[in-house]
Design an enzyme around this catalytic site. Sequence first.
Site, PDB file in Angstrom:
ATOM      1  CG  ASP A  94      16.221   2.796  -0.648  1.00 19.61           C
ATOM      2  OD1 ASP A  94      15.429   2.690   0.315  1.00 19.61           O
ATOM      3  OD2 ASP A  94      17.138   3.625  -0.669  1.00 19.61           O
ATOM      4  CG  HIS A 117       7.904  -2.104   4.204  1.00 18.70           C
ATOM      5  ND1 HIS A 117       9.006  -1.669   3.510  1.00 18.70           N
ATOM      6  CD2 HIS A 117       8.025  -1.590   5.453  1.00 18.70           C
ATOM      7  CE1 HIS A 117       9.765  -0.933   4.311  1.00 18.70           C
ATOM      8  NE2 HIS A 117       9.189  -0.859   5.493  1.00 18.70           N
ATOM      9  CG  LEU A 136      14.538 -16.638 -10.613  1.00 20.76           C
ATOM     10  CD1 LEU A 136      15.625 -15.903 -11.384  1.00 20.76           C
ATOM     11  CD2 LEU A 136      13.349 -15.702 -10.394  1.00 20.76           C
TER      12      LEU A 136
HETATM   13  C1  FPP Z   1      13.472  -0.362   1.583  1.00 19.78           C
HETATM   14  O1  FPP Z   1      12.611   0.732   1.593  1.00 19.78           O
HETATM   15  C2  FPP Z   1      12.788  -1.621   1.857  1.00 19.78           C
HETATM   16  C3  FPP Z   1      13.055  -2.483   2.884  1.00 19.78           C
HETATM   17  C4  FPP Z   1      14.137  -2.254   3.862  1.00 19.78           C
HETATM   18  C5  FPP Z   1      12.269  -3.696   3.104  1.00 19.78           C
HETATM   19  C6  FPP Z   1      11.932  -4.432   1.857  1.00 19.78           C
HETATM   20  C7  FPP Z   1      11.053  -5.569   2.198  1.00 19.78           C
HETATM   21  C8  FPP Z   1       9.988  -5.962   1.451  1.00 19.78           C
HETATM   22  C9  FPP Z   1       9.564  -5.336   0.173  1.00 19.78           C
HETATM   23  C10 FPP Z   1       9.252  -7.151   1.918  1.00 19.78           C
HETATM   24  C11 FPP Z   1      10.038  -8.315   1.453  1.00 19.78           C
HETATM   25  C12 FPP Z   1       9.310  -9.512   1.225  1.00 19.78           C
HETATM   26  C13 FPP Z   1       9.754 -10.501   0.405  1.00 19.78           C
HETATM   27  C14 FPP Z   1       8.974 -11.742   0.302  1.00 19.78           C
HETATM   28  C15 FPP Z   1      11.003 -10.394  -0.392  1.00 19.78           C
HETATM   29  P1  FPP Z   1      12.787   1.817   2.722  1.00 19.78           P
HETATM   30  O2  FPP Z   1      11.876   1.461   3.832  1.00 19.78           O
HETATM   31  O3  FPP Z   1      14.221   1.927   3.081  1.00 19.78           O
HETATM   32  O4  FPP Z   1      12.289   3.102   1.988  1.00 19.78           O
HETATM   33  P2  FPP Z   1      12.734   4.615   2.283  1.00 19.78           P
HETATM   34  O5  FPP Z   1      14.192   4.710   1.929  1.00 19.78           O
HETATM   35  O6  FPP Z   1      11.862   5.388   1.348  1.00 19.78           O
HETATM   36  O7  FPP Z   1      12.457   4.899   3.722  1.00 19.78           O
END
Ligand code: FPP
Length: 250
Positions: A24, A41, A135
């Site tokens: 997060d 992201h 893994l």
């Molecule tokens: C949370 O931060 C993140 C997500 C919902 C998306 C996570 C996805 C990635 C990092 C890409 C994944 C790719 C792979 C290959 C695993 P948020 O957007 O909720 O952050 P905030 O709470 O600050 O708004």
Amino acid sequence: MPKSLRKQILKQGDLPTHVAIIMDGNGRWAKSRNLPRVSGHKEGINSVREIVRVCGEIGVSYLTLYTFSSENWSRPKKEISAIMKLLVGTIRKEINNLHKNNVRLSTIGNLEALPVESQNGMKEGMEKTKNNTGLNLILALSYGSRQELLMAVQRIADKVQLGQLNSEQISEEDISRALYTSNVPDPDLLIRTGGEHRISNFLLWQSAYTELFLTDIYWPDFREESILKAIIEYQARQRRFGMTGEQVSA
Ligand code: FPP
């Protein structure tokens, strides 16, 4: 620094077999730099790469990443499509490297809900790495723990209806076996980055006795040193599973 942390981990004892992470804080990381959310992201993927590498190197067996929750479908369409593109792009780009490092890719959640392109990227990655023995990298995609439990109840109810199972005999194992995670041990350590203190519909059944590690660090800043420190803290805790401290150390 990470070198001495790794040494400390080896010296301290048992590694967590299964680490699960709620990644997060990507959006806030980007906002704090006046960047669009998608930059968070993108940077988050660099953390994914680093955490996967470190977990593989130190010998963690399972790493589950909460990549996209069932609730994330209510985000703006543009952001959903950016995340889906990043997902498939990253898998296609990284799969040879993952394969070379003996990583086995799999998924939990409702994969069918994803755009076909993302489904195909995942399926190709899982097929290529299915015989790897290092893994286990599990991406939770369109995953929600309540939905998973509902599916499990339906599966078990079908068995009862068919006369294959007696309702009084339903066991905890029957429930565990009906979940997406049937072949995966329960998580030992659940990490949440980004400062929130919630489980957010992630592995509710599986994390009954899991140690929680909550940190304010935003996911794009959560790197090698952060995970090593989380594991060191985990190792220093005593897991009692409802018993007394004396019973555990006896
Ligand atoms: C949370 O931060 C993140 C997500 C919902 C998306 C996570 C996805 C990635 C990092 C890409 C994944 C790719 C792979 C290959 C695993 P948020 O957007 O909720 O952050 P905030 O709470 O600050 O708004």
